[in-house]
Design an enzyme around this catalytic site. Sequence first.
Site, PDB file in Angstrom:
ATOM      1  N   HIS A  21       0.830  -1.212   0.000  1.00  0.00           N
ATOM      2  CA  HIS A  21       0.000   0.000   0.000  1.00  0.00           C
ATOM      3  C   HIS A  21       0.866   1.265   0.000  1.00  0.00           C
ATOM      4  CE1 HIS A  21      -4.038  -1.896   1.211  1.00  0.00           C
ATOM      5  NE2 HIS A  21      -3.200  -2.888   0.964  1.00  0.00           N
ATOM      6  N   ASP A 124      -5.896   5.665   2.670  1.00  0.00           N
ATOM      7  CA  ASP A 124      -6.052   4.275   2.261  1.00  0.00           C
ATOM      8  C   ASP A 124      -7.421   3.723   2.650  1.00  0.00           C
ATOM      9  OD1 ASP A 124      -3.827   2.007   1.440  1.00  0.00           O
ATOM     10  OD2 ASP A 124      -5.545   1.173   2.524  1.00  0.00           O
ATOM     11  N   ALA A 350      13.752  -7.769  -4.186  1.00  0.00           N
ATOM     12  CA  ALA A 350      14.225  -7.684  -5.572  1.00  0.00           C
ATOM     13  C   ALA A 350      13.838  -6.350  -6.200  1.00  0.00           C
ATOM     14  CB  ALA A 350      13.594  -8.805  -6.376  1.00  0.00           C
ATOM     15  N   GLN A 352      11.937  -5.288  -8.460  1.00  0.00           N
ATOM     16  CA  GLN A 352      10.922  -5.922  -9.316  1.00  0.00           C
ATOM     17  C   GLN A 352      10.656  -5.186 -10.630  1.00  0.00           C
ATOM     18  OE1 GLN A 352       7.701  -8.171  -7.694  1.00  0.00           O
ATOM     19  NE2 GLN A 352       6.176  -6.953  -8.742  1.00  0.00           N
ATOM     20  N   HIS A 367       1.781 -13.856  -7.125  1.00  0.00           N
ATOM     21  CA  HIS A 367       0.690 -14.183  -6.209  1.00  0.00           C
ATOM     22  C   HIS A 367      -0.549 -13.329  -6.519  1.00  0.00           C
ATOM     23  CE1 HIS A 367       1.881 -10.372  -4.671  1.00  0.00           C
ATOM     24  NE2 HIS A 367       1.236 -10.468  -3.532  1.00  0.00           N
ATOM     25  N   SER A 372       1.742  -5.975  -8.363  1.00  0.00           N
ATOM     26  CA  SER A 372       2.540  -6.874  -9.202  1.00  0.00           C
ATOM     27  C   SER A 372       1.882  -7.088 -10.560  1.00  0.00           C
ATOM     28  CB  SER A 372       2.744  -8.221  -8.504  1.00  0.00           C
ATOM     29  OG  SER A 372       3.590  -8.042  -7.396  1.00  0.00           O
ATOM     30  N   ALA A 390      -6.178 -12.311   0.304  1.00  0.00           N
ATOM     31  CA  ALA A 390      -6.771 -10.992   0.002  1.00  0.00           C
ATOM     32  C   ALA A 390      -7.715 -11.114  -1.215  1.00  0.00           C
ATOM     33  CB  ALA A 390      -5.670  -9.956  -0.202  1.00  0.00           C
ATOM     34  N   GLN A 392      -6.712 -11.665  -4.268  1.00  0.00           N
ATOM     35  CA  GLN A 392      -5.857 -12.160  -5.351  1.00  0.00           C
ATOM     36  C   GLN A 392      -6.549 -13.146  -6.306  1.00  0.00           C
ATOM     37  OE1 GLN A 392      -2.648 -13.378  -2.813  1.00  0.00           O
ATOM     38  NE2 GLN A 392      -2.300 -11.278  -2.150  1.00  0.00           N
TER      39      GLN A 392
END
Length: 483
Positions: A21, A124, A350, A352, A367, A372, A390, A392
């Site tokens: 977040h 948020d 990483a 990413q 995931h 992502s 969540a 996903q």
Amino acid sequence: MMSSQPSSLHIAFFPYLVHGHMIPTIDMARIFARKGVKASIICTPNNASLFSKTIERDREQGYDISFLTIKFPSAEVGLPEGCEHGNSLYTEEMLTKFHKATTLLQEPLEQLLKEHNPDCLVADMMYPWATEAASSVEIPRLVFHGMSSSARCMFDCLYRYKPHKNVESDFDPFILPGLPDQITMTKLQVPPFIKEENQDAIQIFEAELNCYGVVLNSFYELEPAYIEHYRRVMGRKAWQIGPVSLCNKDNEDKLQRGGLGSIYEQVYCLTWLASKEPNSVLYICFGSRFNFSAVQFLEIAKALESSGVKFIWVVNTGQEMKSDEDNEEWLPEGFEKKMEGKGLIIRGWAPQVLILDQEATGGFMTHCGWNSILEGVAAGVPMITWPLQAEQFCNEKLVTDVLRIGVGVGAQEWTRSHERKILLRKEGIEKAVSRLMVGVEAEDFRKRAEALKEMAGKAIEQGGSSYSDLNALLEELRSIKSG
Ligand SMILES: O=c1ccn([C@@H]2O[C@H](COP(=O)(O)OP(=O)(O)O[C@H]3O[C@H](CO)[C@@H](O)[C@H](O)[C@H]3O)[C@@H](O)[C@H]2O)c(=O)[nH]1
């Protein structure tokens, strides 16, 4: 370039204190600052320090962006002093305490708003009470949704019609009614907080109804039918301004995004990747929170080895490897040595976005955290989806069934972190890896992913959908300010 005109906007951004977040909220604040807004990011000291270099660089370029720090009430809820980051919690009990601590932030937030006098609060979704805090100083509150519009619509459908209640078996698929596509799910994939009608979760989603509007990290062309559904059927006032990750233009920003991990290790990994053939490497990362059991790691390692595909595999993101203390083996003996030149394991964090950007990266096992997915889309990389928790499973449906830029690994069940079991066996994982990286369909996945990458880039350029949504939002906030 520091804006000092009285008519310019001052916006406060208040992220939930976990990386999934904070990262997009910081990007969002930077995007607003580049539009001449004075951007104040409300954050606890330890979390702010992770992003301070990035913010400092923006300030050097003349943007009016800074942190307003707020003390995290760790001790008040029984968490160790300085424990103010959701990713550093290992047990459900700690997570509950952490969430409880965030609810104690309402009063200090109101104080901060009184002191600094912003024109708007972007807080948020995890802070439903932030609308009340904004009202106390008579400013509009926008909800920032880390989720996709499609996942938000799917959750609304589950809450509204409860289709899971009409099926007997945990494994029987049922259709989510009233959505733009025929989306099916099983009871096992429905989040427990929806099945159990958890009051905190209901409050989070209902807070959308009382706030001024919702800002989402997405772009119109990616999920147009769901954005329309969200706006017209669910009646939400929403602006899509993403992908926000594309605001990171230079390598330094991309490398330090998240503020974690060793720079040396990250540069080494990028150099390693640069020496590989285009589209030959699979990048594997399960976000900033989830950690598998040692037995599951073993299955992944065996699948990677027998697939013969080159890979970068991020394990233990931001957390300590639990299996060492349990004395369990999490890699087959001699695995790393055997994989030298072929596979790289990153223990930690990483880079990413930089990995996804590289030509050599041909696939992303994810995931299905929304950041992502969007970062994969923005880089044109097809995906292997392994949803865990969540929202996903909803994001997976978008990737595999709607956009058709990836293959599912066969995840069946919503999962709590650190579950000590095998979720998927080597054979299923290997099959998905081969399908995405070398199969006949691979080229089609890649072509569709490339087309979306182009659309993502255009969305944030002048005249693009996200660019226009952002301008429309700023225009509206200015007119509220001028009364
Ligand atoms: O080694 C790593 C690991 C992660 N990241 C970054 O960390 C973020 C991770 O975000 P995301 O992919 O969304 O995963 P989570 O951290 O798991 O995110 C939580 O928050 C998201 C936004 O609400 C939800 O979509 C997810 O389901 C929820 O788990 C991304 O920007 C990644 O680029 C790195 O840069 N390096």
